[in-house]
Design a protein around this motif. Sequence first.
Motif, PDB file in Angstrom:
ATOM      1  N   VAL A 248       0.871  -1.105   0.147  1.00  0.00           N
ATOM      2  CA  VAL A 248      -0.116   0.030  -0.038  1.00  0.00           C
ATOM      3  C   VAL A 248       0.966   1.394  -0.005  1.00  0.00           C
ATOM      4  N   ALA A 249       1.490   1.622   1.085  1.00  0.00           N
ATOM      5  CA  ALA A 249       2.414   2.700   1.254  1.00  0.00           C
ATOM      6  C   ALA A 249       3.631   2.583   1.919  1.00  0.00           C
ATOM      7  N   PRO A 250       4.632   2.745   1.436  1.00  0.00           N
ATOM      8  CA  PRO A 250       4.970   3.144   0.115  1.00  0.00           C
ATOM      9  C   PRO A 250       4.602   2.138  -0.838  1.00  0.00           C
ATOM     10  N   GLY A 251       4.354   0.962  -0.643  1.00  0.00           N
ATOM     11  CA  GLY A 251       4.354  -0.077  -1.570  1.00  0.00           C
ATOM     12  C   GLY A 251       5.424  -0.495  -2.600  1.00  0.00           C
ATOM     13  N   TYR A 252       6.395  -0.971  -1.881  1.00  0.00           N
ATOM     14  CA  TYR A 252       7.778  -1.447  -2.653  1.00  0.00           C
ATOM     15  C   TYR A 252       7.106  -2.418  -3.531  1.00  0.00           C
ATOM     16  N   TRP A 253       6.456  -3.501  -3.071  1.00  0.00           N
ATOM     17  CA  TRP A 253       6.330  -4.597  -4.052  1.00  0.00           C
ATOM     18  C   TRP A 253       5.290  -4.504  -5.058  1.00  0.00           C
ATOM     19  N   ARG A 254       4.152  -3.926  -4.491  1.00  0.00           N
ATOM     20  CA  ARG A 254       3.062  -3.286  -5.297  1.00  0.00           C
ATOM     21  C   ARG A 254       3.613  -2.690  -6.778  1.00  0.00           C
ATOM     22  N   ARG A 255       4.446  -1.671  -6.384  1.00  0.00           N
ATOM     23  CA  ARG A 255       5.101  -0.937  -7.707  1.00  0.00           C
ATOM     24  C   ARG A 255       6.027  -1.755  -8.542  1.00  0.00           C
ATOM     25  N   CYS A 256       6.582  -2.777  -7.865  1.00  0.00           N
ATOM     26  CA  CYS A 256       7.483  -3.900  -8.746  1.00  0.00           C
ATOM     27  C   CYS A 256       6.474  -4.729  -9.400  1.00  0.00           C
ATOM     28  N   LEU A 257       5.403  -5.038  -8.997  1.00  0.00           N
ATOM     29  CA  LEU A 257       4.499  -6.040  -9.655  1.00  0.00           C
ATOM     30  C   LEU A 257       4.427  -5.888 -11.053  1.00  0.00           C
ATOM     31  N   PRO A 258       3.919  -4.959 -11.657  1.00  0.00           N
ATOM     32  CA  PRO A 258       3.545  -4.747 -13.020  1.00  0.00           C
ATOM     33  C   PRO A 258       4.988  -5.226 -13.876  1.00  0.00           C
ATOM     34  N   ASN A 259       5.927  -4.753 -13.404  1.00  0.00           N
ATOM     35  CA  ASN A 259       7.422  -5.138 -14.346  1.00  0.00           C
ATOM     36  C   ASN A 259       7.734  -6.548 -14.143  1.00  0.00           C
ATOM     37  N   VAL A 260       7.614  -7.141 -12.926  1.00  0.00           N
ATOM     38  CA  VAL A 260       7.816  -8.483 -12.797  1.00  0.00           C
ATOM     39  C   VAL A 260       7.021  -9.347 -13.702  1.00  0.00           C
ATOM     40  N   LEU A 261       5.563  -8.891 -13.927  1.00  0.00           N
ATOM     41  CA  LEU A 261       4.836  -9.754 -14.510  1.00  0.00           C
ATOM     42  C   LEU A 261       5.151  -9.440 -16.091  1.00  0.00           C
ATOM     43  N   ARG A 262       5.654  -8.404 -16.392  1.00  0.00           N
ATOM     44  CA  ARG A 262       5.920  -8.310 -17.867  1.00  0.00           C
ATOM     45  C   ARG A 262       6.847  -9.354 -18.539  1.00  0.00           C
ATOM     46  N   TYR A 263       7.342 -10.153 -17.495  1.00  0.00           N
ATOM     47  CA  TYR A 263       8.293 -11.191 -18.040  1.00  0.00           C
ATOM     48  C   TYR A 263       7.786 -12.404 -18.383  1.00  0.00           C
ATOM     49  N   TYR A 264       6.685 -12.356 -18.160  1.00  0.00           N
ATOM     50  CA  TYR A 264       5.470 -13.363 -18.601  1.00  0.00           C
ATOM     51  C   TYR A 264       5.060 -13.269 -20.256  1.00  0.00           C
ATOM     52  N   LEU A 265       5.233 -11.934 -20.834  1.00  0.00           N
ATOM     53  CA  LEU A 265       4.739 -11.852 -21.918  1.00  0.00           C
ATOM     54  C   LEU A 265       5.865 -12.605 -23.038  1.00  0.00           C
ATOM     55  N   PRO A 266       5.077 -12.996 -24.024  1.00  0.00           N
ATOM     56  CA  PRO A 266       5.982 -13.720 -25.134  1.00  0.00           C
ATOM     57  C   PRO A 266       7.103 -13.033 -25.639  1.00  0.00           C
ATOM     58  N   GLY A 267       6.709 -11.541 -26.039  1.00  0.00           N
ATOM     59  CA  GLY A 267       7.606 -10.874 -26.710  1.00  0.00           C
ATOM     60  C   GLY A 267       8.594  -9.960 -25.697  1.00  0.00           C
ATOM     61  N   PHE A 268       8.653 -10.458 -24.461  1.00  0.00           N
ATOM     62  CA  PHE A 268       9.277  -9.497 -23.363  1.00  0.00           C
ATOM     63  C   PHE A 268      10.552  -8.969 -23.825  1.00  0.00           C
ATOM     64  N   ASP A 269      11.170  -7.688 -23.548  1.00  0.00           N
ATOM     65  CA  ASP A 269      12.573  -7.204 -23.875  1.00  0.00           C
ATOM     66  C   ASP A 269      12.673  -6.536 -22.672  1.00  0.00           C
ATOM     67  N   PRO A 270      14.042  -6.772 -21.988  1.00  0.00           N
ATOM     68  CA  PRO A 270      14.225  -6.242 -20.701  1.00  0.00           C
ATOM     69  C   PRO A 270      14.542  -4.777 -20.668  1.00  0.00           C
ATOM     70  N   ARG A 271      14.804  -4.385 -22.143  1.00  0.00           N
ATOM     71  CA  ARG A 271      15.081  -2.849 -22.220  1.00  0.00           C
ATOM     72  C   ARG A 271      13.817  -2.123 -22.098  1.00  0.00           C
ATOM     73  N   ASN A 272      13.977  -0.956 -21.523  1.00  0.00           N
ATOM     74  CA  ASN A 272      12.898   0.157 -21.277  1.00  0.00           C
ATOM     75  C   ASN A 272      13.275   1.179 -22.150  1.00  0.00           C
ATOM     76  N   SER A 273      12.425   2.067 -22.547  1.00  0.00           N
ATOM     77  CA  SER A 273      12.530   3.333 -23.123  1.00  0.00           C
ATOM     78  C   SER A 273      13.219   4.196 -22.468  1.00  0.00           C
ATOM     79  N   ASP A 274      13.171   4.180 -21.168  1.00  0.00           N
ATOM     80  CA  ASP A 274      13.525   5.209 -20.101  1.00  0.00           C
ATOM     81  C   ASP A 274      14.885   4.704 -19.564  1.00  0.00           C
ATOM     82  N   ASP A 275      15.499   3.469 -19.961  1.00  0.00           N
ATOM     83  CA  ASP A 275      16.806   3.084 -19.290  1.00  0.00           C
ATOM     84  C   ASP A 275      17.911   4.057 -19.268  1.00  0.00           C
ATOM     85  N   ALA A 276      18.142   4.649 -20.525  1.00  0.00           N
ATOM     86  CA  ALA A 276      19.401   5.658 -20.858  1.00  0.00           C
ATOM     87  C   ALA A 276      19.138   6.868 -19.768  1.00  0.00           C
TER      88      ALA A 276
END
Length: 300
Positions: A248-276
Amino acid sequence: MAEPHDTAHEHSKTTAHMCDPDEIIPRDLRFDIMGNAQKHWLDDDIIKTILIDGLSIFLPEGERFFIRSLKHYGPKLADKELAAEINGYAVQEAFHTREHEEYNRAMKKLGYDVDAMEKPIRMGFEIVTNPLHRLSLTCAIEHMTATLSTLTLRHPDLLDNAAPAYRRLWMWHALEELEHKAVALDVLNAATPNMSRWQRYLVRVLGMNGTLFPFLALFLRNVPIYARNDGVKTGFRFWMRFFWITMVAPGYWRRCLPNVLRYYLPGFDPRNSDDAELMRKGRDWLAKDMPPPRAANAAV
């Protein structure tokens, strides 16, 4: 840690701005956690602190495991640039191992039963001997650490009330994890040329399933062991507050969960647009807050 001389600031600022955002830069930095060992170093809060201290329990054994996993494939790769990235990755992880070994010794100094918390983690890594299995687990764990690192660099305010030595270590670690976050998955792709896309996807997903649930089980197992040293009972109220802080607050794991679940997408790429941009911010922060790194050895 003493403030660096002004010339060191100028040198490291120049270095930070000249770095290629895709470059893996091993930095031989020391943080003297042993000399600055402190309980409840984040917001004077046991739960916020254990959420981070608990990660360090996993890291020395984990990082040695990662190095072995990728080094196994290095000589077999036709892509020499990727083989060189493995070497840079291994040097970064070796420095992380050294600093987290000291970090864990500092926890022992404070009275925490680090041996009891580390034992099942060490045993878990030791039973994984198949090279491809090791590599798939490494890919999954690297994604989890990169997710936490992205959170740290996007929201450095989460560590505003941290003891300085600890904040420096975790910001440095977050930057380097982001720099090398794609290496393990690139190695998996290069090491399995005869696999179909769906076979490779299955290997990757099974690796995450074999990582995420054991990690949560071991982490939660270690919380009462850690809290016991401080005389804190992990009853209903403790776990309700643990849930509140993580989800909930500050919600460390909640904030991480969407990106962790991205790993299950068939076309997953670890690189994000804001990495640089995140790496630029991390390198700028490092230039301002740390002395320039010593030159790293070329191999581990």
